[in-house]
Design a protein around this motif. Structure first.
Motif, PDB file in Angstrom:
ATOM      1  N   SER A   1       3.678   8.516   5.005  1.00 58.33           N
ATOM      2  CA  SER A   1       2.944   8.923   3.804  1.00 58.33           C
ATOM      3  C   SER A   1       3.788   9.923   3.024  1.00 58.33           C
ATOM      4  CB  SER A   1       1.605   9.558   4.185  1.00 58.33           C
ATOM      5  OG  SER A   1       1.813  10.769   4.878  1.00 58.33           O
ATOM      6  N   HIS A   2       3.413  10.093   1.764  1.00 57.15           N
ATOM      7  CA  HIS A   2       4.055  11.070   0.882  1.00 57.15           C
ATOM      8  C   HIS A   2       3.103  12.265   0.784  1.00 57.15           C
ATOM      9  CE1 HIS A   2       5.892  12.939  -2.496  1.00 57.15           C
ATOM     10  NE2 HIS A   2       5.187  12.351  -3.438  1.00 57.15           N
ATOM     11  N   HIS A   3       3.590  13.431   1.175  1.00 53.30           N
ATOM     12  CA  HIS A   3       2.732  14.614   1.199  1.00 53.30           C
ATOM     13  C   HIS A   3       2.617  15.227  -0.194  1.00 53.30           C
ATOM     14  CE1 HIS A   3       1.967  19.004   2.358  1.00 53.30           C
ATOM     15  NE2 HIS A   3       0.849  18.336   2.526  1.00 53.30           N
ATOM     16  N   VAL A   4       1.385  15.295  -0.682  1.00 51.20           N
ATOM     17  CA  VAL A   4       1.108  15.824  -2.025  1.00 51.20           C
ATOM     18  C   VAL A   4       0.047  16.913  -1.880  1.00 51.20           C
ATOM     19  CG1 VAL A   4       0.230  15.269  -4.326  1.00 51.20           C
ATOM     20  CG2 VAL A   4       1.704  13.638  -3.131  1.00 51.20           C
ATOM     21  N   PRO A   5       0.464  18.184  -1.750  1.00 51.75           N
ATOM     22  CA  PRO A   5      -0.514  19.229  -1.456  1.00 51.75           C
ATOM     23  C   PRO A   5      -1.291  19.737  -2.661  1.00 51.75           C
ATOM     24  CG  PRO A   5       1.724  20.112  -1.369  1.00 51.75           C
ATOM     25  CD  PRO A   5       1.850  18.646  -1.680  1.00 51.75           C
ATOM     26  N   TYR A   6      -0.899  19.342  -3.867  1.00 53.94           N
ATOM     27  CA  TYR A   6      -1.649  19.838  -5.035  1.00 53.94           C
ATOM     28  C   TYR A   6      -2.886  18.962  -5.273  1.00 53.94           C
ATOM     29  CZ  TYR A   6       1.671  16.462  -7.076  1.00 53.94           C
ATOM     30  OH  TYR A   6       2.433  15.351  -7.322  1.00 53.94           O
ATOM     31  N   PRO A   7      -3.910  19.504  -5.958  1.00 51.98           N
ATOM     32  CA  PRO A   7      -5.156  18.741  -6.143  1.00 51.98           C
ATOM     33  C   PRO A   7      -4.931  17.509  -7.023  1.00 51.98           C
ATOM     34  CG  PRO A   7      -5.464  21.074  -6.716  1.00 51.98           C
ATOM     35  CD  PRO A   7      -3.993  20.855  -6.555  1.00 51.98           C
TER      36      PRO A   7
ATOM     37  N   GLY B   1       6.267   6.460   1.900  1.00 54.50           N
ATOM     38  CA  GLY B   1       4.841   6.248   1.641  1.00 54.50           C
ATOM     39  C   GLY B   1       4.465   4.778   1.495  1.00 54.50           C
ATOM     40  N   LEU B   2       5.485   3.918   1.350  1.00 50.95           N
ATOM     41  CA  LEU B   2       5.229   2.513   1.003  1.00 50.95           C
ATOM     42  C   LEU B   2       5.204   1.594   2.224  1.00 50.95           C
ATOM     43  CD1 LEU B   2       4.831   0.476  -1.342  1.00 50.95           C
ATOM     44  CD2 LEU B   2       7.322   0.233  -1.423  1.00 50.95           C
ATOM     45  N   THR B   3       4.228   0.696   2.247  1.00 51.34           N
ATOM     46  CA  THR B   3       4.131  -0.320   3.300  1.00 51.34           C
ATOM     47  C   THR B   3       3.889  -1.687   2.665  1.00 51.34           C
ATOM     48  OG1 THR B   3       3.185   1.300   4.831  1.00 51.34           O
ATOM     49  CG2 THR B   3       2.904  -1.018   5.409  1.00 51.34           C
ATOM     50  N   MET B   4       4.723  -2.674   3.038  1.00 54.34           N
ATOM     51  CA  MET B   4       4.447  -4.059   2.659  1.00 54.34           C
ATOM     52  C   MET B   4       3.291  -4.504   3.537  1.00 54.34           C
ATOM     53  SD  MET B   4       6.737  -7.504   3.085  1.00 54.34           S
ATOM     54  CE  MET B   4       7.864  -7.449   1.721  1.00 54.34           C
TER      55      MET B   4
ATOM     56  N   ARG C   1       0.853  -1.190   0.000  1.00 50.69           N
ATOM     57  CA  ARG C   1       0.000   0.000   0.000  1.00 50.69           C
ATOM     58  C   ARG C   1       0.887   1.238   0.000  1.00 50.69           C
ATOM     59  NH1 ARG C   1      -5.665  -1.131   3.134  1.00 50.69           N
ATOM     60  NH2 ARG C   1      -6.043  -3.152   2.151  1.00 50.69           N
ATOM     61  N   TYR C   2       0.512   2.172  -0.853  1.00 53.26           N
ATOM     62  CA  TYR C   2       1.255   3.436  -0.932  1.00 53.26           C
ATOM     63  C   TYR C   2       0.326   4.562  -0.471  1.00 53.26           C
ATOM     64  CZ  TYR C   2       4.741   6.764  -2.058  1.00 53.26           C
ATOM     65  OH  TYR C   2       5.699   7.733  -1.919  1.00 53.26           O
ATOM     66  N   ARG C   3       0.753   5.262   0.587  1.00 52.32           N
ATOM     67  CA  ARG C   3      -0.124   6.231   1.245  1.00 52.32           C
ATOM     68  C   ARG C   3       0.274   7.663   0.887  1.00 52.32           C
ATOM     69  NH1 ARG C   3       0.528   4.338   6.340  1.00 52.32           N
ATOM     70  NH2 ARG C   3      -1.208   2.898   6.509  1.00 52.32           N
ATOM     71  N   ILE C   4      -0.723   8.430   0.476  1.00 50.32           N
ATOM     72  CA  ILE C   4      -0.515   9.829   0.082  1.00 50.32           C
ATOM     73  C   ILE C   4      -1.311  10.725   1.021  1.00 50.32           C
ATOM     74  CG2 ILE C   4      -0.954  11.498  -1.784  1.00 50.32           C
ATOM     75  CD1 ILE C   4      -0.733   8.804  -3.614  1.00 50.32           C
ATOM     76  N   ASP C   5      -0.634  11.730   1.559  1.00 48.03           N
ATOM     77  CA  ASP C   5      -1.281  12.710   2.450  1.00 48.03           C
ATOM     78  C   ASP C   5      -1.619  13.934   1.607  1.00 48.03           C
ATOM     79  OD1 ASP C   5      -1.966  14.634   4.339  1.00 48.03           O
ATOM     80  OD2 ASP C   5       0.098  14.889   5.066  1.00 48.03           O
TER      81      ASP C   5
END
Lengths: 252, 252
Positions: B128-134, B236-239, B111-115
């Protein structure tokens, strides 16, 4: 001078609490230093209230006066670029000169998070209290109901507190389940020292059958700290939100 | 000798990846040392697969042979008492002598998590990987659909990988929204080096409109790593899970 209100989130793990202390890393100290570096003059950071060492915040509120002309919408990014990664400015706004983060607050919400996994959830280990024994939620909810309303919370306040009036009004004491996490939500007009952590410790005693929900009114009436449960660990507690107007959702 | 299977969760932040490396703190190294301290003889820890520095695990699987007579149900608590707090044994079971965490695995879920918060969510900053753009989710879901199935994933594999056969079968590429968190779920029979992180980087390009979902089949067909998006950050990645039998839910 302009009066600026900030909403802050912080991971309390590596802070010696909110309030400035000599030679210790605190949220107020780190924030003040950062703001002063940005604006080039000394500032006084006013917080809505303190948090203890290890306690987190999602919605701590502060204000400070500055002569800086940085546009208000730029403040979060300007400060976040310079702040360490365990404190993040979530919001900034201009407020009237007489607005005060503590005196204007009309209520607060705290959340206490319990990890009910058999073995610690590694990703919540710093933000929850691990309780591997079974918890019965219905008695916990019943006990929580007894805490709602206006009561003398002396039994739920650290014994050595100098505050005289220990009557407080809780609007909400609720339990939220999300998978193995159990969150105790406490919302009210004001809180005594360690009050939410003692409520959490007491509700845990109810959940494990050590206390019955019917004993809560007696514990309140006793005005005796020793009658309630232990103070649950700091790391489970988060200052969730500060309320500033009746319309803000303080009262359900 | 008894063959013991463990399911491990770890916070990858402070590890130099899973695999043992001289003079570096790794999950395999820490676990091996702990198990050897407990059983009093040397052991060989076999993992289901490696994770890179900074990558987390909720369901990494390992096995090892030991002469220890510790009852199987005691293993998690015995090891957790001695392990550092960023690695937690979630489960232990006895498996047949020929059972092997890597060779017996038939699939994995990452699972790859995006904030997507405007400013970093302080409690998810390490996970998580912070992605502030829409991000536009519909095109991302459409692009994800093109990745499901049996494809040559050369374009989604680190360029310097020695593996020859880069055909893999993905059963699931899904997006889950939970508040401001967006999670990319990838489940399949096997994964190439950096594959999930490159899928995440490519889906983010689709979400921000830099790539169209229709381009995914062309990117796959090109067998050219430079055609896909960047490798998204490790944190951002979790096994998430390792599958060992067809009945285990690998295939939806």
């Amino acid at each position: 001078m302009r009066n600026i209100k900030l909403i802050l989130a912080y991971d309390g793990t590596e802070f010696h609490g909110f309030q400035t202390q000599p030679n210790l890393r605190t949220v107020q100290g780190v924030l003040q230093q950062t703001v002063e570096d940005v604006v080039g003059h000394s500032v006084s950071i006013i917080g809505s209230g303190r948090t203890d060492a290890g306690v987190h915040a999602r919605g701590q509120v502060v204000n400070f006066a500055t002569s800086s002309r940085i546009p208000i919408e730029k403040w979060p990014i300007v400060l976040n670029t310079k702040l360490p990664d365990d404190v993040v400015v979530q919001h900034a706004e201009l407020v009237p000169d007489d607005w005060h983060a503590r005196f204007c607050a009309i209520g607060k919400e705290y959340r206490y998070r319990i990890d009910r996994s058999p073995y610690t959830d590694v990703f919540w280990r710093k933000y929850s209290h691990h309780v591997p024994y079974p918890l019965r939620l219905e008695p916990m909810r019943e006990a929580a109901g007894h805490l709602v309303g206006r009561h003398d919370f002396t039994s739920f306040c650290a014994a050595n507190t100098p505050v005289v009036d220990k009557v407080r009004h809780l609007h909400v004491v609720d339990l939220i389940e999300e998978g193995s996490l159990l969150t105790i939500v406490c919302r009210g007009e004001g809180f005594l020292y360690n009050m939410v952590r003692i409520i959490a410790g007491t509700l845990l005693d109810v959940g494990r059958g050590k206390l019955s929900p019917d004993q809560i009114p007696d514990i309140l009436a006793s005005c005796d700290r020793t009658q309630a449960g232990v103070t649950a660990p700091a790391k489970g507690l988060t200052m969730w939100k500060v309320f500033y107007a009746e319309s803000s959702g303080l009262i359900p």
